[in-house]
Motif scaffolding. Sequence first.
Motif, PDB file in Angstrom:
ATOM      1  N   LEU A  90       0.828  -1.200   0.000  1.00 18.27           N
ATOM      2  CA  LEU A  90       0.000   0.000   0.000  1.00 18.27           C
ATOM      3  C   LEU A  90       0.869   1.258   0.000  1.00 18.27           C
ATOM      4  O   LEU A  90       1.972   1.280   0.551  1.00 18.27           O
ATOM      5  CB  LEU A  90      -0.933   0.011   1.210  1.00 18.27           C
ATOM      6  CG  LEU A  90      -1.932  -1.149   1.277  1.00 18.27           C
ATOM      7  CD1 LEU A  90      -2.880  -0.962   2.462  1.00 18.27           C
ATOM      8  CD2 LEU A  90      -2.717  -1.293  -0.014  1.00 18.27           C
ATOM      9  N   ASP A  91       0.334   2.294  -0.624  1.00 17.50           N
ATOM     10  CA  ASP A  91       1.038   3.569  -0.744  1.00 17.50           C
ATOM     11  C   ASP A  91       0.485   4.534   0.301  1.00 17.50           C
ATOM     12  O   ASP A  91      -0.586   5.123   0.121  1.00 17.50           O
ATOM     13  CB  ASP A  91       0.859   4.133  -2.153  1.00 17.50           C
ATOM     14  CG  ASP A  91       1.663   5.414  -2.376  1.00 17.50           C
ATOM     15  OD1 ASP A  91       2.212   5.944  -1.401  1.00 17.50           O
ATOM     16  OD2 ASP A  91       1.724   5.864  -3.540  1.00 17.50           O
ATOM     17  N   TYR A 104      -8.322  -3.783   4.833  1.00 19.83           N
ATOM     18  CA  TYR A 104      -8.541  -3.785   3.388  1.00 19.83           C
ATOM     19  C   TYR A 104      -7.202  -3.828   2.671  1.00 19.83           C
ATOM     20  O   TYR A 104      -6.269  -3.097   3.007  1.00 19.83           O
ATOM     21  CB  TYR A 104      -9.321  -2.539   2.969  1.00 19.83           C
ATOM     22  CG  TYR A 104     -10.689  -2.476   3.607  1.00 19.83           C
ATOM     23  CD1 TYR A 104     -11.738  -3.266   3.135  1.00 19.83           C
ATOM     24  CD2 TYR A 104     -10.927  -1.649   4.705  1.00 19.83           C
ATOM     25  CE1 TYR A 104     -12.990  -3.230   3.740  1.00 19.83           C
ATOM     26  CE2 TYR A 104     -12.166  -1.603   5.314  1.00 19.83           C
ATOM     27  CZ  TYR A 104     -13.190  -2.401   4.828  1.00 19.83           C
ATOM     28  OH  TYR A 104     -14.421  -2.371   5.426  1.00 19.83           O
ATOM     29  N   ALA A 105      -7.136  -4.699   1.669  1.00 17.59           N
ATOM     30  CA  ALA A 105      -5.915  -4.885   0.900  1.00 17.59           C
ATOM     31  C   ALA A 105      -6.232  -4.766  -0.587  1.00 17.59           C
ATOM     32  O   ALA A 105      -7.399  -4.727  -0.997  1.00 17.59           O
ATOM     33  CB  ALA A 105      -5.318  -6.261   1.205  1.00 17.59           C
ATOM     34  N   ILE A 106      -5.186  -4.725  -1.394  1.00 16.49           N
ATOM     35  CA  ILE A 106      -5.329  -4.689  -2.851  1.00 16.49           C
ATOM     36  C   ILE A 106      -4.702  -5.952  -3.421  1.00 16.49           C
ATOM     37  O   ILE A 106      -3.554  -6.287  -3.115  1.00 16.49           O
ATOM     38  CB  ILE A 106      -4.668  -3.442  -3.456  1.00 16.49           C
ATOM     39  CG1 ILE A 106      -5.376  -2.179  -2.947  1.00 16.49           C
ATOM     40  CG2 ILE A 106      -4.690  -3.491  -4.986  1.00 16.49           C
ATOM     41  CD1 ILE A 106      -4.760  -0.876  -3.427  1.00 16.49           C
ATOM     42  N   ALA A 107      -5.467  -6.665  -4.227  1.00 18.81           N
ATOM     43  CA  ALA A 107      -4.999  -7.920  -4.805  1.00 18.81           C
ATOM     44  C   ALA A 107      -3.782  -7.698  -5.696  1.00 18.81           C
ATOM     45  O   ALA A 107      -3.706  -6.706  -6.418  1.00 18.81           O
ATOM     46  CB  ALA A 107      -6.126  -8.566  -5.614  1.00 18.81           C
ATOM     47  N   LYS A 130      -5.481  -0.924  -9.880  1.00 21.23           N
ATOM     48  CA  LYS A 130      -4.691  -0.725  -8.661  1.00 21.23           C
ATOM     49  C   LYS A 130      -4.688   0.722  -8.194  1.00 21.23           C
ATOM     50  O   LYS A 130      -4.912   1.007  -7.012  1.00 21.23           O
ATOM     51  CB  LYS A 130      -3.263  -1.202  -8.910  1.00 21.23           C
ATOM     52  CG  LYS A 130      -2.302  -0.895  -7.778  1.00 21.23           C
ATOM     53  CD  LYS A 130      -0.882  -1.284  -8.150  1.00 21.23           C
ATOM     54  CE  LYS A 130       0.126  -0.756  -7.149  1.00 21.23           C
ATOM     55  NZ  LYS A 130       1.519  -1.090  -7.532  1.00 21.23           N
ATOM     56  N   ASP A 131      -4.442   1.671  -9.084  1.00 22.92           N
ATOM     57  CA  ASP A 131      -4.328   3.077  -8.680  1.00 22.92           C
ATOM     58  C   ASP A 131      -5.647   3.613  -8.138  1.00 22.92           C
ATOM     59  O   ASP A 131      -5.675   4.323  -7.128  1.00 22.92           O
ATOM     60  CB  ASP A 131      -3.860   3.926  -9.861  1.00 22.92           C
ATOM     61  CG  ASP A 131      -2.418   3.635 -10.254  1.00 22.92           C
ATOM     62  OD1 ASP A 131      -1.695   3.027  -9.433  1.00 22.92           O
ATOM     63  OD2 ASP A 131      -2.028   3.990 -11.375  1.00 22.92           O
ATOM     64  N   LEU A 132      -6.742   3.260  -8.801  1.00 23.69           N
ATOM     65  CA  LEU A 132      -8.052   3.710  -8.331  1.00 23.69           C
ATOM     66  C   LEU A 132      -8.399   3.030  -7.009  1.00 23.69           C
ATOM     67  O   LEU A 132      -8.982   3.645  -6.115  1.00 23.69           O
ATOM     68  CB  LEU A 132      -9.122   3.405  -9.382  1.00 23.69           C
ATOM     69  CG  LEU A 132     -10.526   3.939  -9.081  1.00 23.69           C
ATOM     70  CD1 LEU A 132     -10.500   5.454  -8.890  1.00 23.69           C
ATOM     71  CD2 LEU A 132     -11.495   3.556 -10.206  1.00 23.69           C
ATOM     72  N   ALA A 133      -8.011   1.771  -6.867  1.00 22.33           N
ATOM     73  CA  ALA A 133      -8.246   1.058  -5.610  1.00 22.33           C
ATOM     74  C   ALA A 133      -7.516   1.724  -4.457  1.00 22.33           C
ATOM     75  O   ALA A 133      -8.036   1.827  -3.344  1.00 22.33           O
ATOM     76  CB  ALA A 133      -7.812  -0.404  -5.751  1.00 22.33           C
TER      77      ALA A 133
END
Length: 352
Positions: free
Chosen positions: A104-105, A262-265, A271-274
């Motif tokens: 995550l950023d 919450y994570a990003i697959a 990805k950027d919008l998530a």
Amino acid sequence: MLERKLLNCTVALAALHAATVFALPALADEITVVSFGGAYQEAQSKALFQPAAKAMGITVREETYGGIADLRLQVKSGAVTWDVVASGSGSAARAGAEGILEPLDYSVIDVSTFQEGLYQDFCVGGDVFSTVLAWNTKTFGDNGPQSWADFWDVEKFPGKRAYRNSVAGALEPALMADGVPADQVYDVLSTPEGLKRALDKIRELKPHIAVWWSSGAQHAQLMVDGEVDMVTGWNGRFDVAAKNGAAVKYTFNQALLDYDCYAIAKGAPNKDLAMKFLAEISKPEYQADFTNYITYGPTNVKAYELGLIKDDYARLLPSHPDNAAKQLPINLQWYIKNEAEASAAYQDMLTE
């Protein structure tokens, strides 16, 4: 010949149309979020997912899944369709270490007002729950055991106990009962001697443990039925049991503070919008509203300062500053490194 040309043109146009349709999800402002369904996801949808979608001017598609194992299949097959994944903190930590989540950023996601320890490299906290000590008020009244030392004190607090049948959240109370300060628990557990010390302490209590519970529904039902006099378990489950008439109370003192996140697959199509979506739902306004639908606390401390959570209700939530200060946050790095070995030792202890 003309008919063939027309047919070829029609086929080409159809193919172009199909390609355009299938490309839309990647081009449009749209993400797919997956969670666990039921009342939990309904609360997420009403308080977080759809309000954030409206604020951002995007579409959020919601799906349900059975857990990280389902995500693993998508990532391994190279056919990832999910963007944002709801998860338990421990599952997310292990999934991140495994390489099936995107880092995550935090220059995009603002966690400057988060409770310490409620976010990690691969997952940002969304709500907080606690593993607490609960007691039967028919046995002990309103002033039941207030510490893990009390839970182990079978002379001062005689009666049947229930304890978890798996290692998660089971070793820390034993060490605190044995006199280890909360802030030293994971240092002690990181040594072979410390692990043995925790297991030996549980061995002391085994004759008084009537039930080794395996689920939140089970440990709540034990209190509804009055089957045991005290039990470890998740605060939200006991709140529901109390509303349904169970004679149960609990304390946040020495509880284990844990969270869902919450994570990003890995390989998420958006990805950027998530990432921007996670930044949005991490804002305190959303987390404050979430408490109106389900009795979990916010991870963003500022949610308590907006006046959106009534003070008397806020003080019942596990992440309220007054309650969080009494608790030991779960150390995910310890679990990533040691859970497999500790779990095997724990199961051996159970079967002795």
